[in-house]
Motif scaffolding. Structure first.
Motif, short mmCIF file in Angstrom:
data_model
loop_
_atom_site.label_atom_id
_atom_site.label_comp_id
_atom_site.label_asym_id
_atom_site.label_seq_id
_atom_site.Cartn_x
_atom_site.Cartn_y
_atom_site.Cartn_z
N TYR A 1 0.83 -1.21 0.00
CA TYR A 1 0.00 0.00 0.00
C TYR A 1 0.86 1.26 0.00
O TYR A 1 0.55 2.25 -0.68
CB TYR A 1 -0.92 0.00 1.22
N ILE A 2 1.95 1.25 0.79
CA ILE A 2 2.82 2.42 0.84
C ILE A 2 3.46 2.68 -0.52
O ILE A 2 3.56 3.83 -0.97
CB ILE A 2 3.91 2.23 1.92
N GLU A 3 3.87 1.61 -1.18
CA GLU A 3 4.48 1.76 -2.50
C GLU A 3 3.46 2.34 -3.49
O GLU A 3 3.79 3.23 -4.29
CB GLU A 3 5.00 0.42 -3.00
N LEU A 4 2.22 1.84 -3.44
CA LEU A 4 1.18 2.38 -4.32
C LEU A 4 0.91 3.85 -4.01
O LEU A 4 0.69 4.66 -4.93
CB LEU A 4 -0.11 1.56 -4.16
N ALA A 5 0.92 4.20 -2.73
CA ALA A 5 0.67 5.58 -2.34
C ALA A 5 1.76 6.51 -2.84
O ALA A 5 1.48 7.59 -3.37
CB ALA A 5 0.55 5.68 -0.82
N GLN A 6 3.01 6.10 -2.70
CA GLN A 6 4.12 6.95 -3.14
C GLN A 6 4.15 7.08 -4.66
O GLN A 6 4.46 8.16 -5.19
CB GLN A 6 5.44 6.40 -2.59
N ASP A 7 3.82 6.01 -5.34
CA ASP A 7 3.75 6.09 -6.81
C ASP A 7 2.63 7.03 -7.25
O ASP A 7 2.80 7.82 -8.18
CB ASP A 7 3.54 4.69 -7.41
N ALA A 8 1.47 6.94 -6.58
CA ALA A 8 0.36 7.82 -6.92
C ALA A 8 0.70 9.27 -6.64
O ALA A 8 0.33 10.18 -7.39
CB ALA A 8 -0.90 7.41 -6.15
N SER A 9 1.43 9.50 -5.55
CA SER A 9 1.84 10.86 -5.22
C SER A 9 2.78 11.43 -6.28
O SER A 9 2.64 12.59 -6.68
CB SER A 9 2.51 10.89 -3.84
N LEU A 10 3.70 10.62 -6.74
CA LEU A 10 4.62 11.07 -7.79
C LEU A 10 3.88 11.32 -9.09
O LEU A 10 4.27 12.20 -9.88
CB LEU A 10 5.72 10.02 -8.02
N ASP A 11 2.79 10.58 -9.32
CA ASP A 11 1.99 10.78 -10.55
C ASP A 11 1.01 11.94 -10.42
O ASP A 11 0.28 12.24 -11.37
CB ASP A 11 1.21 9.49 -10.87
N LEU B 1 -4.99 2.93 3.88
CA LEU B 1 -5.06 1.46 3.88
C LEU B 1 -3.83 0.87 4.54
O LEU B 1 -3.93 -0.13 5.28
CB LEU B 1 -5.20 0.96 2.44
N ALA B 2 -2.68 1.47 4.29
CA ALA B 2 -1.44 0.99 4.92
C ALA B 2 -1.50 1.18 6.43
O ALA B 2 -1.11 0.29 7.20
CB ALA B 2 -0.24 1.73 4.34
N LEU B 3 -2.01 2.33 6.89
CA LEU B 3 -2.13 2.57 8.34
C LEU B 3 -3.08 1.57 8.98
O LEU B 3 -2.81 1.07 10.08
CB LEU B 3 -2.62 4.00 8.58
N ALA B 4 -4.17 1.27 8.30
CA ALA B 4 -5.11 0.27 8.83
C ALA B 4 -4.45 -1.10 8.92
O ALA B 4 -4.66 -1.84 9.90
CB ALA B 4 -6.35 0.21 7.94
N GLU B 5 -3.64 -1.43 7.93
CA GLU B 5 -2.94 -2.72 7.95
C GLU B 5 -1.91 -2.76 9.08
O GLU B 5 -1.75 -3.78 9.76
CB GLU B 5 -2.26 -2.95 6.60
N LEU B 6 -1.21 -1.66 9.30
CA LEU B 6 -0.23 -1.59 10.40
C LEU B 6 -0.94 -1.73 11.75
O LEU B 6 -0.43 -2.42 12.65
CB LEU B 6 0.54 -0.27 10.33
N ASP B 7 -2.09 -1.08 11.88
CA ASP B 7 -2.86 -1.21 13.13
C ASP B 7 -3.29 -2.65 13.36
O ASP B 7 -3.26 -3.16 14.49
CB ASP B 7 -4.09 -0.30 13.08
#
Length: 301
Positions: free
Chosen positions: A46-56, A68-74
């Motif tokens: 999820y973090i990788e998808l988020a960073q890629d979306a941010s760059l795009d 989604l990543a934060l929910a998974e970490l929790d």
């Protein structure tokens, strides 16, 4: 170049990249609890998808994946309460910091994008009021009469004017000296960037490294050096973002983690997070660093 630049925010030293290290053996035991890197696999995606979306430029998609990543970490933390507070789970806490800072950065950028300067486009009414108040309209309308031409005096026995001596020609301007050429080889440009940093020309280093990262966006040397240039310019947030990207692209290198730890120490804000980054670097094979450890004294549990 088969070496990696170890930049502890301002120190330019070439050293070999650390090898991958995991202290619990090569395989999971049947009865042992799953390793953390397996538990974090979904959150990392999820973090990788988020960073890629941010760059795009897709801010909404990036924030969605960070959440989604934060929910998974929790979820991982809730399912492993006995291990959650241990040093083993420092990578999980570091990823939570990455998600929250990523969301904050996107929100900050959105606020800046929504602020627009107010521009007055029609000043005709204001001009009319000004003219009526100060009487400038009538004055402007009344054109002054042009001066009458005056006939030159008629000379009777005046001597002819002396011819002026020719003025010497101005010296020719020297051709500008050509600027020093930028090295074409990758390793040469890395060395030039390090020279900029040693000379504290952080802006020059940042410009050079930005163009290099456009060419090789995943090069670890370029990312570490650019983070050093950004930190040297006191642009700590940009340096943190660069190092977080290096951490994601090169998860087996301890250098991004050590640099993040040192950056947190340099800002003097969150020493506990700095300790977590340092411990994470040690987890992936980083050597003991007395300088960082001495600055982290008092933050351990």
């Amino acid at each position: 170049m088969k070496k990696t630049v170890a930049i502890l925010v301002g120190v330019c030293v070439m050293c070999a990249q650390g090898a991958w290290y995991w202290p619990f053996g090569d395989r999971d035991s049947t009865n042992a609890p799953p390793r953390l890197h397996r538990l974090l696999q979904q959150a990392n995606d999820y973090i990788e998808l988020a960073q890629d979306a941010s760059l795009d430029g897709d801010a909404d998609k990036a924030i969605e994946n960070y959440r989604l990543a934060l929910a998974e970490l929790d979820r991982v933390e809730a399912e492993n309460p006995d291990r959650a507070a241990s040093a083993e789970f420092a990578p999980l806490r570091a990823r939570r910091v990455t998600c929250n800072s990523g969301i904050d950065a996107i929100r900050f950028a959105q606020i800046n994008d929504n602020v627009r300067p107010v521009v007055v486009t029609d000043t005709a009414a204001l001009q009319k009021k000004w003219d009526a108040k100060h009487g400038t309209k009538d004055k402007a309308a009344a054109k002054p009469e042009p001066p009458k031409p005056v006939a030159p005096p008629v000379a009777t026995n005046a001597a002819p004017p002396k011819a002026e001596a020719p003025k010497p020609a101005p010296p020719k301007a020297e051709a500008p000296k050509p600027a020093p050429a930028t090295p074409k080889g990758w390793d040469d440009r890395i060395m030039q960037a390090m020279d900029f940093l040693r000379a504290k020309d952080y802006a020059g280093a940042d410009v050079l490294l930005e163009s290099m990262m456009n060419e090789r966006p995943k090069d670890l040397n370029a990312m570490l050096l650019r983070a050093a240039a950004q930190a040297g310019s006191k642009n700590y947030y940009a340096a943190q973002r660069t190092l977080e990207r290096a951490m994601r692209v090169h998860p087996k290198s301890y250098l991004p983690y050590y640099n993040l730890a040192n950056l947190m120490i340099q800002q003097g804000e969150d020493l506990e997070t700095a300790r977590e980054y340092y411990e994470l670097g040690r987890t992936v094979g980083g050597p003991e660093n007395k300088d960082i450890e001495s600055k982290l004294k008092g933050t351990g549990k």
